[in-house]
Scaffold this active site. Structure first.
Site, PDB file in Angstrom:
ATOM      1  N   HIS B 526       0.681  -1.200  -0.080  1.00 45.48           N
ATOM      2  CA  HIS B 526       0.613   0.076  -0.144  1.00 45.48           C
ATOM      3  C   HIS B 526       1.022   1.331   0.026  1.00 45.48           C
ATOM      4  CE1 HIS B 526      -2.779  -3.092   2.213  1.00 45.48           C
ATOM      5  NE2 HIS B 526      -2.797  -3.288   0.692  1.00 45.48           N
TER       6      HIS B 526
HETATM    7  C1  LIG Z   1       0.542  -9.084  -2.229  1.00 46.00           C
HETATM    8  C2  LIG Z   1      -0.771  -7.218  -2.029  1.00 46.00           C
HETATM    9  C3  LIG Z   1      -1.594  -8.089  -1.324  1.00 46.00           C
HETATM   10  C4  LIG Z   1      -3.020  -6.383  -1.748  1.00 46.00           C
HETATM   11  N1  LIG Z   1      -3.739  -7.325  -1.163  1.00 46.00           N
HETATM   12  C5  LIG Z   1      -4.910  -5.791  -1.037  1.00 46.00           C
HETATM   13  C6  LIG Z   1      -6.117  -5.966  -0.789  1.00 46.00           C
HETATM   14  O1  LIG Z   1      -6.249  -7.006   0.422  1.00 46.00           O
HETATM   15  N2  LIG Z   1      -7.189  -4.743  -0.583  1.00 46.00           N
HETATM   16  C7  LIG Z   1      -6.009  -3.579  -1.087  1.00 46.00           C
HETATM   17  O2  LIG Z   1      -7.417  -3.092  -1.138  1.00 46.00           O
HETATM   18  N3  LIG Z   1      -5.019  -3.491  -1.942  1.00 46.00           N
HETATM   19  C8  LIG Z   1      -4.424  -4.806  -2.528  1.00 46.00           C
HETATM   20  N4  LIG Z   1      -3.526  -4.581  -2.505  1.00 46.00           N
HETATM   21  C9  LIG Z   1      -2.892  -3.548  -3.548  1.00 46.00           C
HETATM   22  C10 LIG Z   1      -3.514  -3.345  -4.731  1.00 46.00           C
HETATM   23  O3  LIG Z   1      -3.072  -5.204  -5.230  1.00 46.00           O
HETATM   24  C11 LIG Z   1      -3.181  -2.971  -5.429  1.00 46.00           C
HETATM   25  O4  LIG Z   1      -3.710  -1.250  -4.799  1.00 46.00           O
HETATM   26  C12 LIG Z   1      -4.256  -2.434  -6.636  1.00 46.00           C
HETATM   27  O5  LIG Z   1      -3.478  -3.435  -7.779  1.00 46.00           O
HETATM   28  C13 LIG Z   1      -3.244  -0.657  -7.666  1.00 46.00           C
HETATM   29  O6  LIG Z   1      -3.792  -1.350  -8.656  1.00 46.00           O
HETATM   30  P1  LIG Z   1      -3.181  -0.044 -10.093  1.00 46.00           P
HETATM   31  O7  LIG Z   1      -3.694  -1.004 -10.866  1.00 46.00           O
HETATM   32  O8  LIG Z   1      -2.378   0.736  -9.855  1.00 46.00           O
HETATM   33  O9  LIG Z   1      -1.762  -0.862 -10.540  1.00 46.00           O
HETATM   34  P2  LIG Z   1      -1.623  -3.128 -10.678  1.00 46.00           P
HETATM   35  O10 LIG Z   1      -2.528  -3.571 -10.026  1.00 46.00           O
HETATM   36  O11 LIG Z   1      -0.533  -3.208 -10.369  1.00 46.00           O
HETATM   37  O12 LIG Z   1      -1.372  -2.359 -11.996  1.00 46.00           O
HETATM   38  C14 LIG Z   1       0.177  -2.094 -12.858  1.00 46.00           C
HETATM   39  C15 LIG Z   1       0.304  -2.519 -13.588  1.00 46.00           C
HETATM   40  O13 LIG Z   1       1.020  -1.644 -14.876  1.00 46.00           O
HETATM   41  C16 LIG Z   1       2.421  -2.439 -15.209  1.00 46.00           C
HETATM   42  N5  LIG Z   1       3.838  -1.141 -15.393  1.00 46.00           N
HETATM   43  C17 LIG Z   1       4.691  -0.590 -14.590  1.00 46.00           C
HETATM   44  N6  LIG Z   1       5.551  -0.068 -14.927  1.00 46.00           N
HETATM   45  C18 LIG Z   1       5.370  -0.422 -16.285  1.00 46.00           C
HETATM   46  C19 LIG Z   1       6.268   0.183 -17.619  1.00 46.00           C
HETATM   47  N7  LIG Z   1       6.689   1.179 -17.546  1.00 46.00           N
HETATM   48  N8  LIG Z   1       5.623   0.106 -18.632  1.00 46.00           N
HETATM   49  C20 LIG Z   1       4.488  -0.569 -18.822  1.00 46.00           C
HETATM   50  N9  LIG Z   1       3.618  -1.411 -17.871  1.00 46.00           N
HETATM   51  C21 LIG Z   1       4.630  -1.355 -16.972  1.00 46.00           C
HETATM   52  C22 LIG Z   1       2.763  -4.143 -13.962  1.00 46.00           C
HETATM   53  O14 LIG Z   1       3.413  -4.323 -14.567  1.00 46.00           O
HETATM   54  C23 LIG Z   1       1.838  -4.028 -14.047  1.00 46.00           C
HETATM   55  O15 LIG Z   1       0.756  -5.078 -14.160  1.00 46.00           O
HETATM   56  C24 LIG Z   1      -2.017  -5.734  -2.756  1.00 46.00           C
HETATM   57  C25 LIG Z   1      -1.559  -5.490  -3.596  1.00 46.00           C
HETATM   58  C26 LIG Z   1      -0.487  -7.238  -3.103  1.00 46.00           C
HETATM   59  C27 LIG Z   1       1.282  -7.239  -4.246  1.00 46.00           C
END
Ligand SMILES: Cc1cc2nc3c(=O)[nH]c(=O)nc-3n(C[C@H](O)[C@H](O)[C@H](O)COP(=O)(O)OP(=O)(O)OC[C@H]3O[C@@H](n4cnc5c(N)ncnc54)[C@H](O)[C@@H]3O)c2cc1C
Lengths: 252, 599
Positions: B526
């Protein structure tokens, strides 16, 4: 670009010719692909992403190093009246296979320098040695220390009480050797011993699921809906590995 | 600060320019897939660029392979490889940051679905007061202390409510509402903001630990309620017609993909609709290097990326959506020179400002007779108490703001990760081994999930020494727990301990949050701040619509937008902000492209 195929594997042949920085940059077998929307779900039959679990023939440790790892992990997780330990679980084979693979090479870890001397406790692993090399230099240093300070014997030849004493000294940084981060090694060995005792048996340790049976972990069963209302009662069931369990294998 | 050298360290220098598209999305995780669906629905053509590979349930996390603790958690199969890109870390500005060589405290995802594949699914809304943290707390308690850089979000709970609702229906969240249109509902969280409707699915079926926690908490006059869960309590079909199956309580949720289609993830809720749309293209194993700025500096022209074959492309686009997770999104903004980098000495600049985290502590309850059987668990199976979260209690004289939820989750008994032993037991040897056996199936765990307030000294910038696999600077994290964090956790952990003592065990063990922030033990993924939202460009990177103040066609998703972190998991709020932004793009920006808020 532009081909109207739903799944375009670009430049497959060119990829196989790649070398150096670029390949190192992406995980193994990473192929850039383009998926066009509006076509089939890009799933391919028979392509399950199986784990790399290592083969009998994957070994890194020498015979002497195996003896060290066997002796040391047997002190961390002893075989005793209460149940099996690292030896029954074959933790040494688990560790050997791990060290022979991507893990031992530190292939997925950031291993670029510089590697300064002053490191905060909060900064984690800062050794310039990937795991396999760290085992190698540390075991040599410990056996050398034992030879000099324990009448020419190697660590594996010592009495259990002496081994415990030496492991404790290493853990508490009372036994140090210049240039070899023994405390880091201890913590890695400790982690790997626990992994080898409790990981799925496909990786060579936790043999016959002894680690799981010992603590009562049912393994890879994946469905406990019938047990949610256990209300504090014991749930007794034999463990299952990713490769099944002996009772499921037909007599041959 | 100089714009860093953008040339990647590859042998190929030729950049192939591709035909322009309406929208390019960087990253295809939770926010990337939501934005893709929204932009496609608006009739635009969309290209998403994802640095990891394609992943789907039957191929990549089938039930026959998914419950593999070593592979997925300890060998980091689903996470970003530090060998390619990591961060450097130090606790304060006087120290030298060193690279996180292997992951510890948090686990950034990589590959289609992002961290949404391996999250737990604990799905909370932030409180209405969390969005106006500065105004609310100053009105009630007087000015914030010096050095605390807490801000209002610039968007209110009321504005986000419909978007929370959309995401919760997308995911089929299992839970019990506590406040429907202002009416307090028995059995839910009486402190939560109003909801326009009940959760789409009933709460999960609770187990022994939750029953004990609920009883103990009620006995103390607290208000326990079922944790809102993205694990399905029953079969469910969402607004896009995508079906999810009932959760099997397998105990392999967080850090693993779900083999049963029972955890809401981009794959199980939204990617199928996106993939069916002919206006969509996904490029995998392709890493965006930077966003390209138009020479006039007021907008971006697209992105440059490199694929696994080592070829470099320029993808021009009318709109650039940065959805690369908080850490990579902040780094991309720094590498692309969009927005002024933050300088903690002067307090000037914004990119990298207000990095915050989560202040976690926990309590174990050990039983003699009763079995907790934690292998019967699910990512978001728990009972929660919110009486000490946000401003749900009077902070007068306490010396801190914000709070924490206290929760009894039963998520797993994965033995490499979870083998708690009581106080005083050694860490190895026969005594340790026996204690592991005795307590393995007889331990409940209570967690305290604390807010994290922004301070001037905690921030992100580019590292002067260490580089990624393309030879470009890593991001540097300078972070330590603050005085607010310590008072918060010291106040609330003892309350959790009191609940734990009421749960009828033999003994408890308190794992307080003490000492400097340590990047080694897993805490939470987080990470927040760095591309914060706000009301004016001098104190934020993006406006209330997540639109860059500098380049009006750049929209930055993710928890980077949080000016400070609340005492909850982030994703419901991350997703609501994404839907709010999408709504503004569709209904305002497309008609009249330009800044939607005048600086
Ligand atoms: C182990 C774990 C448990 C969690 N449990 C919870 C929970 O219970 N409740 C909760 O609310 N949240 C939880 N989270 C957090 C939640 O997963 C994230 O808040 C959420 O996935 C964020 O969404 P996002 O789109 O910002 O990033 P993500 O879903 O991570 O997506 C980002 C994507 O961008 C890609 N990327 C990054 N840089 C580049 C680049 N330069 N070029 C191309 N692609 C790129 C990455 O490969 C990834 O696929 C948890 C996270 C983890 C790791």
């Amino acid at each position: 670009m532009g081909g109207r195929t739903d799944l375009t594997r670009r430049a497959f042949l060119r990829h196989t010719l790649l070398a150096g920085t670029v390949l190192a940059g992406f995980p193994t077998l990473a192929l850039a692909r383009e998926y066009r929307g509006g076509h089939q779900w890009p799933w391919e039959s028979g392509r399950a992403d199986v784990p790399h679990y290592g083969l009998e023939t994957d070994t890194f440790l020498t015979i002497g190093e195996r003896q060290f790892v066997d002796a040391a992990t047997a002190r961390l997780i002893p075989s005793d009246d209460d149940g099996p330990g690292a030896r029954e679980a074959d933790v040494v084979t688990f560790i050997d296979r791990q060290l022979a693979g991507f893990y031992g090479r530190g292939q997925r870890w950031y291993m670029k320098g510089p590697f300064p001397e002053d490191v905060l406790d909060t900064q984690g692993y800062q050794s310039e040695y990937p795991p396999a090399d760290l085992y190698r230099v540390s075991i040599a240093a410990i056996d050398e220390w034992c030879a000099q300070n324990r009448d020419g014997r190697s660590f594996a030849d010592l009495e259990e009480a002496e081994q415990d004493e030496i492991l404790t000294m290493i853990e508490e940084e009372e036994l140090t050797v210049t240039g070899v981060p023994l405390a880091t090694f201890f913590s890695l060995l400790h982690d790997n011993a626990i992994e080898g005792f409790f990981a799925d048996p496909i990786y060579g340790g936790n043999r016959d699921m002894v680690g799981w049976a010992y603590v009562g972990f049912p393994g890879a069963r994946y469905d406990y809906r019938d047990y949610i209302a256990h209300n504090g009662q014991a749930i007794v069931m034999p463990p299952v590995s990713l490769m099944g369990r002996p009772g499921w294998t037909a007599e041959r | 600060m100089d714009r860093p050298d953008l040339a990647p360290n590859t042998r190929e220098t030729r950049v192939e320019k591709l035909p322009s598209v309406d929208v390019v999305i960087i990253g295809f995780g939770w926010t990337g897939s939501i934005m893709a669906q929204q932009m496609l629905e608006a009739g635009l053509n969309v290209v998403a660029i994802e640095r990891g590979g394609w992943r789907d349930t039957p191929t990549d996390f089938a039930p026959t392979m998914a419950p593999d603790e070593l592979r997925y958690y300890w060998r980091h199969e689903m996470f970003q490889e530090t060998a390619r890109e990591t961060l450097t870390f130090r606790n304060n500005i006087s120290q030298t940051a060193l690279p996180m060589r292997k992951w510890g405290s948090f686990l950034p995802g990589s590959g289609v679905g992002g961290a949404g594949v391996h999250w737990n699914g604990q799905t909370f809304r932030f409180l209405p007061s969390d969005f106006v943290a500065k105004t609310h707390n100053e009105e009630r308690y007087g000015p914030l202390p010096t050095g605390m850089t807490v801000q209002d979000y610039g968007v209110t709970y009321d504005e986000l409510e419909p978007h929370f609702d959309t995401f919760e229906k997308l995911c089929g969240i299992s839970g019990k509402a506590g406040n429907i249109n202002g009416e307090i509902v028995e059995g839910g969280n009486p402190f939560e903001g109003w909801r326009s409707s009940e959760y789409p699915n009933p709460p999960m079926e609770m187990t022994f630990t939750q029953h004990r926690f609920e009883e103990a908490a009620r006995g103390m006059g607290l208000n326990p309620f079922p944790g809102p869960s993205a694990n399905m309590s029953r079969a469910y079909t969402n607004q896009h017609g995508i079906s999810l199956a009932p959760c099997t309580y397998c105990g392999f949720c967080e850090k693993f993909g779900c083999g049963n289609y029972s955890k809401a993830s981009p794959q199980t809720t939204i990617i199928p609709v996106v993939m069916r749309n002919p206006n969509f293209t996904l490029r995998t194993n392709s890493e965006v290097l930077h966003i390209n700025k138009h020479p006039d500096g007021t907008r971006a022209t697209g992105v440059t990326y490199i694929d696994a074959d080592g070829r470099t492309f320029e993808q021009p686009a009318e709109i650039v959506i940065v959805a690369a997770y908080q850490l990579q999104s902040t780094r991309l903004m720094l590498l692309s020179g969009i927005g002024q980098p933050y300088d903690p000495r002067s307090g000037e600049g914004v990119v990298g400002k207000n990095y915050t985290y989560q202040v976690m502590s926990s309590i174990n309850v050990f039983y003699d007779e009763e079995y907790t059987n934690n292998f019967v668990g699910a990512g978001a199976l728990g009972m929660i108490v919110d009486d000490y979260n946000g401003d749900n209690f009077d902070h007068s004289g306490l010396g801190f703001i914000g709070g924490a939820y206290i929760g009894a989750w039963t998520t797993n008994a994965r033995p490499i990760e979870s083998h708690p032993v009581p106080e005083g037991v050694p860490e190895w040897g026969s005594e340790w081994k026996r204690s592991v056996r005795q307590n393995f199936l007889k331990t409940a765990s209570i967690s305290v999930h604390g807010a994290s307030m922004a301070y001037r000294q905690n921030y992100l910038d580019l590292d002067p020494t260490y580089t990624d696999h393309w030879g470009r600077p890593l991001m540097r994290m300078t972070y330590d727990f603050t005085v607010n964090d310590r008072r918060l956790t010291n106040h609330i952990t003892p309350i959790a301990e009191e609940i734990a003592r009421g749960m009828g065990g033999r003994e408890v063990k308190v794992n307080s949050r003490e000492g400097a922030y340590d990047s080694v033990p897993y805490q939470t993924t987080h990470n927040t701040g760095g591309t914060i939202m706000g009301q004016n460009p001098s104190e934020s990177v993006v406006n209330r619509y997540l639109q860059s103040w500098d380049c009006h066609n750049v929209f930055v998703m993710g928890a980077g937008a949080f000016p400070q972190n609340a005492g909850y998991n982030p994703t419901d709020t991350v997703a609501a902000l994404a839907y709010f932004s999408a709504d503004a793009i569709r209904n305002q920006y497309l008609q009249n492209p330009g800044p939607m808020v005048q600086a």
